[in-house]
Enzyme design. Structure first.
Site, PDB file in Angstrom:
ATOM      1  N   ALA A   9       0.867  -0.877  -0.494  1.00  0.00           N
ATOM      2  CA  ALA A   9      -0.042   0.131   0.302  1.00  0.00           C
ATOM      3  C   ALA A   9       0.873   1.247   0.225  1.00  0.00           C
ATOM      4  O   ALA A   9       0.197   1.943  -0.530  1.00  0.00           O
ATOM      5  CB  ALA A   9      -1.328   0.162   1.195  1.00  0.00           C
ATOM      6  N   LYS A  13     -23.700  -7.518   0.117  1.00  0.00           N
ATOM      7  CA  LYS A  13     -24.624  -7.306  -0.523  1.00  0.00           C
ATOM      8  C   LYS A  13     -25.246  -7.016  -1.249  1.00  0.00           C
ATOM      9  O   LYS A  13     -26.034  -6.424  -2.254  1.00  0.00           O
ATOM     10  CB  LYS A  13     -24.202  -8.891  -1.747  1.00  0.00           C
ATOM     11  CG  LYS A  13     -24.490  -9.591  -0.675  1.00  0.00           C
ATOM     12  CD  LYS A  13     -23.379 -10.528   0.037  1.00  0.00           C
ATOM     13  CE  LYS A  13     -23.552 -11.628   1.197  1.00  0.00           C
ATOM     14  NZ  LYS A  13     -22.853 -12.484   1.712  1.00  0.00           N
ATOM     15  N   LYS A  21     -26.024 -10.839  -5.291  1.00  0.00           N
ATOM     16  CA  LYS A  21     -24.772 -10.749  -5.649  1.00  0.00           C
ATOM     17  C   LYS A  21     -25.218 -10.828  -7.171  1.00  0.00           C
ATOM     18  O   LYS A  21     -24.013 -10.059  -8.203  1.00  0.00           O
ATOM     19  CB  LYS A  21     -23.981 -12.178  -5.306  1.00  0.00           C
ATOM     20  CG  LYS A  21     -23.272 -11.794  -3.899  1.00  0.00           C
ATOM     21  CD  LYS A  21     -22.979 -13.690  -3.544  1.00  0.00           C
ATOM     22  CE  LYS A  21     -22.739 -13.668  -1.869  1.00  0.00           C
ATOM     23  NZ  LYS A  21     -22.619 -14.552  -1.611  1.00  0.00           N
TER      24      LYS A  21
HETATM   25  P1  NDP Z   1     -21.149 -12.089  11.801  1.00  0.00           P
HETATM   26  O1  NDP Z   1     -22.584 -11.474  12.499  1.00  0.00           O
HETATM   27  O2  NDP Z   1     -19.882 -12.428  12.165  1.00  0.00           O
HETATM   28  O3  NDP Z   1     -21.047 -10.208  12.633  1.00  0.00           O
HETATM   29  C1  NDP Z   1     -21.723  -9.391  12.314  1.00  0.00           C
HETATM   30  C2  NDP Z   1     -21.106  -8.415  13.880  1.00  0.00           C
HETATM   31  O4  NDP Z   1     -21.884  -6.497  13.339  1.00  0.00           O
HETATM   32  C3  NDP Z   1     -21.130  -8.509  14.075  1.00  0.00           C
HETATM   33  O5  NDP Z   1     -19.499  -8.235  15.740  1.00  0.00           O
HETATM   34  C4  NDP Z   1     -22.325  -7.729  15.921  1.00  0.00           C
HETATM   35  O6  NDP Z   1     -21.435  -7.464  17.166  1.00  0.00           O
HETATM   36  C5  NDP Z   1     -21.669  -6.410  14.910  1.00  0.00           C
HETATM   37  N1  NDP Z   1     -22.985  -5.897  15.356  1.00  0.00           N
HETATM   38  C6  NDP Z   1     -24.138  -5.911  15.004  1.00  0.00           C
HETATM   39  N2  NDP Z   1     -25.308  -5.039  15.337  1.00  0.00           N
HETATM   40  C7  NDP Z   1     -24.618  -3.813  15.610  1.00  0.00           C
HETATM   41  C8  NDP Z   1     -25.099  -2.246  16.363  1.00  0.00           C
HETATM   42  N3  NDP Z   1     -26.061  -2.077  16.024  1.00  0.00           N
HETATM   43  N4  NDP Z   1     -23.850  -1.744  16.106  1.00  0.00           N
HETATM   44  C9  NDP Z   1     -22.824  -2.428  15.753  1.00  0.00           C
HETATM   45  N5  NDP Z   1     -22.062  -3.480  15.688  1.00  0.00           N
HETATM   46  C10 NDP Z   1     -23.066  -4.148  15.809  1.00  0.00           C
HETATM   47  O7  NDP Z   1     -21.603 -11.007  10.352  1.00  0.00           O
HETATM   48  P2  NDP Z   1     -20.410 -11.617   9.329  1.00  0.00           P
HETATM   49  O8  NDP Z   1     -19.117 -11.137   9.578  1.00  0.00           O
HETATM   50  O9  NDP Z   1     -21.015 -13.732   9.080  1.00  0.00           O
HETATM   51  O10 NDP Z   1     -21.295 -10.044   7.887  1.00  0.00           O
HETATM   52  C11 NDP Z   1     -20.837  -9.096   8.121  1.00  0.00           C
HETATM   53  C12 NDP Z   1     -21.043  -8.644   6.387  1.00  0.00           C
HETATM   54  O11 NDP Z   1     -20.521  -9.690   5.558  1.00  0.00           O
HETATM   55  C13 NDP Z   1     -22.706  -9.376   6.368  1.00  0.00           C
HETATM   56  O12 NDP Z   1     -23.117  -8.064   5.353  1.00  0.00           O
HETATM   57  C14 NDP Z   1     -22.626 -10.899   5.122  1.00  0.00           C
HETATM   58  O13 NDP Z   1     -23.739 -10.733   4.876  1.00  0.00           O
HETATM   59  C15 NDP Z   1     -21.372 -10.280   5.151  1.00  0.00           C
HETATM   60  N6  NDP Z   1     -20.135 -11.760   4.430  1.00  0.00           N
HETATM   61  C16 NDP Z   1     -19.852 -12.364   5.427  1.00  0.00           C
HETATM   62  C17 NDP Z   1     -19.634 -13.739   4.535  1.00  0.00           C
HETATM   63  C18 NDP Z   1     -19.209 -14.748   5.335  1.00  0.00           C
HETATM   64  O14 NDP Z   1     -18.936 -15.193   4.696  1.00  0.00           O
HETATM   65  N7  NDP Z   1     -19.530 -14.859   6.916  1.00  0.00           N
HETATM   66  C19 NDP Z   1     -18.812 -13.383   3.431  1.00  0.00           C
HETATM   67  C20 NDP Z   1     -19.652 -12.838   2.348  1.00  0.00           C
HETATM   68  C21 NDP Z   1     -20.127 -11.992   3.122  1.00  0.00           C
HETATM   69  P3  NDP Z   1     -21.837  -8.496  17.969  1.00  0.00           P
HETATM   70  O15 NDP Z   1     -20.675  -9.358  17.627  1.00  0.00           O
HETATM   71  O16 NDP Z   1     -20.664  -7.418  19.610  1.00  0.00           O
HETATM   72  O17 NDP Z   1     -22.048  -9.419  18.566  1.00  0.00           O
HETATM   73  N1  HSE Z   2     -23.519 -16.529   3.592  1.00  0.00           N
HETATM   74  C1  HSE Z   2     -22.916 -15.881   2.373  1.00  0.00           C
HETATM   75  C2  HSE Z   2     -22.985 -17.013   0.956  1.00  0.00           C
HETATM   76  C3  HSE Z   2     -21.773 -15.508   2.393  1.00  0.00           C
HETATM   77  O1  HSE Z   2     -22.625 -18.424   1.766  1.00  0.00           O
HETATM   78  O2  HSE Z   2     -22.305 -17.079   0.102  1.00  0.00           O
HETATM   79  C4  HSE Z   2     -20.451 -14.941   2.233  1.00  0.00           C
HETATM   80  O3  HSE Z   2     -21.313 -13.719   0.795  1.00  0.00           O
END
Ligand code: NDP
Ligand code: HSE
Length: 436
Positions: free
Chosen positions: A33, A105, A205
């Site tokens: 970067a 997404k 997607k």
């Molecule tokens: P998680 O549920 O694992 O994590 C969500 C996080 O958001 C947690 O840390 C939670 O806090 C926090 N959170 C929820 N509500 C609030 C709030 N009101 N204020 C502050 N923090 C908050 O989700 P993922 O990591 O799986 O997914 C995140 C995003 O990435 C989504 O949009 C998903 O579609 C996308 N995504 C996910 C993939 C995957 O493989 N999981 C792959 C590609 C995209 P706490 O931990 O304290 O509960």
């Molecule tokens: N829930 C999604 C999947 C996460 O299973 O493909 C990645 O976008």
């Protein structure tokens, strides 16, 4: 150069993975970067929850606005998920001059047009590589690597959870609910797993992929969507015997009269590479006029594969911080004022081949009645199998593969076939693509 300061909203699966990758690869990342990328703040819902990452050196808050309003933060990384409230948060961040990286997404598919317009107005970047196909750099591949091509079509396995469920059910005979629970435990599934199962996540997607492939605005509401719940073990077995695999595909295809946008279970010849993409892996085939077909394969979900895409976006943004906003890669690959409104075709104008399975009485003339209806609708039969019942059922399963026809003709033919006295119940129809 001074470090780029990042605030992360959400430290769950992807947020935790992002912290870990950024810390572990900090030296390499800074070399790439040109400066350090440091997470200084993060927001979570529950401050006491155990995390997959270390949070030492990161100021935690439960209020995302603390990050969005922090003048020290250069880039806001949104990894919470959902669309309504999050859209407002991100618009506020953009208003405050922050660059944004997101894996969300549904947010991009539903509100991307508005978000990108605001970002252009404010001269900031919104990067979303992780929103499609997890760790596969598919946005970059289409937006930059294939930018010399006219994209003719693309087809992909773009939901890891769905592919994981189908693979485990087929290979190990496991129950749907049991595999879904495992996908949730592994962090693959959406917060609401019906998004994975009903094809909504894949449609989000596909909306994004189609937009950057064809230079059209994001139009989620025009995607035809079917999920994986209707796939039966019986169809998987018959498809296998006929030389096909059933995969849940997102397909975007440019036709002379418009664009097909569809997400549904699909029979694919077993010999195609994409038919052999299993588990949580994703793959996308893209047909460009110059490059021909190209295939992109990798993990579609999970903490570190997705973090790989988030961190790549962070590096891209860090590199572009000093560049003139006019000269950056456009959000949707085409210049914002060059997007065109090619019509998205209604489902009854789709053109595809079909697999049909029906249960018919074992009487002379039954098959002839069915084939006559198909012929009346100009539907040619590519192959037909009349099998012994797999169990003690009185009816005989008839399985047919058709040549390409329109969905309109097929709907009309199926309605007439189901009305035949010799046919029991519904015709099970699965679209078939050769992906030649
Ligand atoms: P998680 O549920 O694992 O994590 C969500 C996080 O958001 C947690 O840390 C939670 O806090 C926090 N959170 C929820 N509500 C609030 C709030 N009101 N204020 C502050 N923090 C908050 O989700 P993922 O990591 O799986 O997914 C995140 C995003 O990435 C989504 O949009 C998903 O579609 C996308 N995504 C996910 C993939 C995957 O493989 N999981 C792959 C590609 C995209 P706490 O931990 O304290 O509960
Ligand atoms: N829930 C999604 C999947 C996460 O299973 O493909 C990645 O976008």
């Amino acid at each position: 150069m001074k470090p780029v300061k990042v605030g992360v909203l959400g430290l769950g699966t992807v947020g935790g993975g992002t912290v870990n990758v950024l810390k572990r690869n900090a030296t390499e990342i800074a070399r790439r970067a040109g400066r350090e990328i440091t997470i200084t703040r993060a927001s979570v819902k529950d401050l006491n929850k155990q995390r997959i990452c270390e949070t030492q050196g990161i100021i935690l808050t439960t209020d995302p606005m603390d990050i969005i309003n922090d003048p020290e933060i250069d880039i806001v990384v949104e990894l919470i998920g959902g669309d309504g409230l999050i859209k407002d948060l991100l618009l506020k961040a953009i208003d405050n001059g922050k660059h944004v990286v997101t894996a969300n997404k549904s947010l991009i598919a539903l509100h991307g047009n508005e978000i990108f317009a605001k970002a252009c107005e404010k001269g900031v970047i919104v990067a979303f590589e992780a929103a499609v196909a997890g760790g596969i750099p598919i946005i970059k591949a289409i937006r930059e690597g294939l930018s010399g091509n006219q994209i003719e079509w693309l087809a992909g396995i773009i939901n890891g959870t769905g592919n994981f469920i189908l693979t485990e059910m087929r290979d190990k005979g496991r129950e749907f609910s049991d595999v879904l629970a495992e996908a949730q435990a592994l962090g693959y599934a959406e917060a609401d797993p019906t998004f994975d199962v009903e094809g909504i996540d894949a449609a989000h997607k596909l909306t994004i992929l189609a937009s950057i492939a064809f230079g059209i605005p994001l139009q989620y509401d025009k995607v035809y969507i079917e999920g994986i719940a209707g796939i039966t073990r019986l169809d998987v077995e018959y498809a296998n015997k006929l030389g096909y695999r059933i995969k849940h595909l997102g397909i975007a295809r440019k036709m002379p009269n418009g664009i097909e946008l569809r997400v549904h279970p699909t029979l694919i010849p077993k010999r195609r590479l994409i038919a052999n993409v299993n588990g949580v892996m994703n793959a996308i085939v893209i047909k460009g006029d110059a490059v021909g077909p190209s295939l992109y394969y990798g993990a579609g979900a999970g903490a570190e594969p997705t973090a790989s895409a988030v961190v790549a976006d962070l590096i891209d943004v860090a590199r572009a911080l000093t560049s003139d906003p006019e000269n950056r890669v456009p959000h949707l690959a085409f210049q914002a004022d060059s997007l065109v409104d090619i019509p998205v075709l209604p489902a009854d104008q789709f053109k595809t081949a079909y697999y049909l399975r029906l249960n018919a009485e074992d009487k002379p003339g039954t098959l002839a009645g069915v084939t006559r209806i198909l012929a009346d609708h100009h539907i040619s039969i590519e192959g037909i199998i009349q099998r012994e019942p797999l169990d003690d059922a009185p009816a005989i399963p008839i399985i047919m593969l058709t040549e390409v026809t329109t969905e309109h003709e097929m709907n009309a033919a199926i309605e007439k076939i189901e009305a035949l006295k010799t046919v029991n119940g519904k015709v099970n129809r699965i679209r078939l693509e050769t992906l030649r």
